[in-house]
Scaffold this motif. Structure first.
Motif, PDB file in Angstrom:
ATOM      1  N   ASP A  66     -29.159  29.325   4.898  1.00  0.00           N
ATOM      2  CA  ASP A  66     -28.800  28.005   5.015  1.00  0.00           C
ATOM      3  C   ASP A  66     -28.894  27.197   3.749  1.00  0.00           C
ATOM      4  O   ASP A  66     -29.726  27.799   2.869  1.00  0.00           O
ATOM      5  CB  ASP A  66     -29.384  27.222   6.073  1.00  0.00           C
ATOM      6  N   CYS A  67     -28.024  26.208   3.303  1.00  0.00           N
ATOM      7  CA  CYS A  67     -28.358  25.553   2.345  1.00  0.00           C
ATOM      8  C   CYS A  67     -27.999  24.124   2.523  1.00  0.00           C
ATOM      9  O   CYS A  67     -26.683  23.709   3.092  1.00  0.00           O
ATOM     10  CB  CYS A  67     -27.334  25.691   0.921  1.00  0.00           C
ATOM     11  N   ARG A  68     -28.550  23.241   2.303  1.00  0.00           N
ATOM     12  CA  ARG A  68     -28.516  21.655   2.637  1.00  0.00           C
ATOM     13  C   ARG A  68     -29.379  20.636   1.985  1.00  0.00           C
ATOM     14  O   ARG A  68     -30.664  20.921   2.109  1.00  0.00           O
ATOM     15  CB  ARG A  68     -28.511  21.668   4.137  1.00  0.00           C
ATOM     16  N   ARG A  79     -31.764  22.044  -0.813  1.00  0.00           N
ATOM     17  CA  ARG A  79     -32.642  23.040  -0.384  1.00  0.00           C
ATOM     18  C   ARG A  79     -31.847  24.311  -0.057  1.00  0.00           C
ATOM     19  O   ARG A  79     -30.601  24.228   0.659  1.00  0.00           O
ATOM     20  CB  ARG A  79     -33.631  22.609   0.478  1.00  0.00           C
ATOM     21  N   ALA A  80     -32.460  25.398  -0.339  1.00  0.00           N
ATOM     22  CA  ALA A  80     -31.946  26.797   0.388  1.00  0.00           C
ATOM     23  C   ALA A  80     -32.996  27.145   1.092  1.00  0.00           C
ATOM     24  O   ALA A  80     -34.287  27.147   1.179  1.00  0.00           O
ATOM     25  CB  ALA A  80     -31.612  27.500  -0.694  1.00  0.00           C
ATOM     26  N   ASP A  97     -36.577  24.720  -3.364  1.00  0.00           N
ATOM     27  CA  ASP A  97     -35.757  23.730  -4.063  1.00  0.00           C
ATOM     28  C   ASP A  97     -35.468  24.024  -5.314  1.00  0.00           C
ATOM     29  O   ASP A  97     -36.343  24.063  -6.556  1.00  0.00           O
ATOM     30  CB  ASP A  97     -36.744  22.461  -4.016  1.00  0.00           C
ATOM     31  N   PRO A 126     -23.671  29.715   7.828  1.00  0.00           N
ATOM     32  CA  PRO A 126     -24.571  28.586   8.057  1.00  0.00           C
ATOM     33  C   PRO A 126     -24.116  27.657   9.010  1.00  0.00           C
ATOM     34  O   PRO A 126     -23.034  27.852   9.760  1.00  0.00           O
ATOM     35  CB  PRO A 126     -23.878  27.789   6.574  1.00  0.00           C
ATOM     36  N   PHE A 152     -22.740  30.521   0.669  1.00  0.00           N
ATOM     37  CA  PHE A 152     -23.551  29.612   1.261  1.00  0.00           C
ATOM     38  C   PHE A 152     -23.695  28.337  -0.155  1.00  0.00           C
ATOM     39  O   PHE A 152     -24.506  28.460  -1.170  1.00  0.00           O
ATOM     40  CB  PHE A 152     -25.154  29.691   1.420  1.00  0.00           C
ATOM     41  N   TYR A 188     -24.255  25.606  -2.655  1.00  0.00           N
ATOM     42  CA  TYR A 188     -25.364  24.448  -2.987  1.00  0.00           C
ATOM     43  C   TYR A 188     -25.024  23.314  -3.743  1.00  0.00           C
ATOM     44  O   TYR A 188     -24.248  23.913  -4.674  1.00  0.00           O
ATOM     45  CB  TYR A 188     -26.620  25.420  -3.630  1.00  0.00           C
ATOM     46  N   THR A 195     -25.598  19.460  -5.242  1.00  0.00           N
ATOM     47  CA  THR A 195     -26.583  18.208  -5.839  1.00  0.00           C
ATOM     48  C   THR A 195     -25.981  17.214  -6.601  1.00  0.00           C
ATOM     49  O   THR A 195     -24.813  17.412  -7.098  1.00  0.00           O
ATOM     50  CB  THR A 195     -27.703  19.129  -6.757  1.00  0.00           C
TER      51      THR A 195
END
Length: 290
Positions: free
Chosen positions: A2-4, A7-8, A27, A113, A261, A263, A265
């Motif tokens: 998962d990625c959210r 964070r992974a 992180d 995910p 997945f 990511y 930011t």
């Protein structure tokens, strides 16, 4: 896994039944890793996990380094029971298992995910009979955690996604057509079809004409979705494309992957750059490519 929220989440156990399962939260921006012991006593294929920020009132624009939670979901096929529990980095402990009995399921989570909508996580699993659409498990996190089940809108495995207004959605493929669904409100049971997109119009001419060892070549399929956006990833033969559903813009991605997945930011631009925006205080969203 998962990625959210910056964070992974990974699983670190080897695929041996006698190895305990271990999770790792990474992180990338802070270059920080935290290992978390799993509540499962041994490695199993049929499970999924999700990571999310646990800071109250966080807008998830700069939540690196704060507390987090991990959710694990798995199905005991013989008992026909799905179980879930939550880990808190603040207490360093897992909650008690929450149970849901529902027959005729197979513990095939495919490790795609999960999807976070409001205060609930959604996971996709497959029916063992394959004669009806699979099941989506809703894990309600607010208040007393609870599990509930709803049926997918189609026979296709498809992928969970969020709709433009932030609700629960689903995307599936039929040949070269991408169908988008939206879950109806609590007062209306079922799904409504939002759009059917002909990918032959949007994707490059050679997207569906690549030579393949398969006869006929495998159909296109949805390989990922960027949560909180309208960006979806579609794989066609040996190509991968990123599609912005709102604008219709397409970008061919490097490499090829069955599972994506994303990511994401957020960073604040320098003052001289920010001054070009209205008010000079807008943030800029960047989505990292895999």
């Amino acid at each position: 896994m998962d990625c959210r929220h910056g964070r992974a989440l990974f699983t670190t156990s080897k695929h041996h039944w006698d190895n305990p399962l271990e999770l790792l939260v990474w992180d990338p921006m802070k270059r920080d890793q935290q290992r978390v012991p799993s509540p499962l006593q041994y490695f199993r294929d049929g499970f999924n996990a999700a990571v999310l920020c646990a800071t109250q009132g966080c807008d998830h624009r700069r939540c690196q380094g704060g507390p987090f939670r991990i959710a694990i979901l798995f199905t005991e096929e013989i008992q026909e029971v799905t179980k879930a529990c939550l880990y808190s980095s603040e207490t360093g402990a897992w909650s008690q298992f929450t149970h849901l009995h529902h027959p005729d399921t197979y513990d095939d989570y495919e490790n795609f995910p999960s999807l976070l909508v409001d205060d609930a996580l959604y996971f996709s699993i497959t029916h063992s009979t394959m004669s009806q659409p699979g099941t989506i498990i809703k894990y309600q996190l607010l208040g007393t955690p609870c599990l509930s089940a709803l049926q997918k809108p189609s026979m296709s495995k498809g992928r969970l996604m969020t709709t433009e207004d932030g609700g629960l959605g689903f995307a599936d493929m039929d040949g070269t057509s991408l169908t988008l669904w939206a879950r109806k409100t609590d007062h209306e049971v079922g799904w409504s079809k939002l759009r059917v997109i002909d990918l032959k119009i949007l994707l490059p001419v050679d997207a569906f004409s690549v030579k393949s060892c398969f006869h006929p070549p495998p159909a296109a399929f949805v390989s990922g979705f960027a949560e909180g956006t309208q960006v979806i990833f579609v794989s066609s033969s040996i190509h991968l494309y990123m599609l912005e559903l709102k604008s219709g813009r397409v970008k061919k991605m490097p490499g090829y992957s069955l599972k994506i997945f994303p990511y994401m930011t957020v960073y604040m631009p320098a003052k001289e750059s920010a001054s070009t925006h209205q008010g000079g205080n807008e943030s800029v969203l960047e989505c990292a490519e895999l």
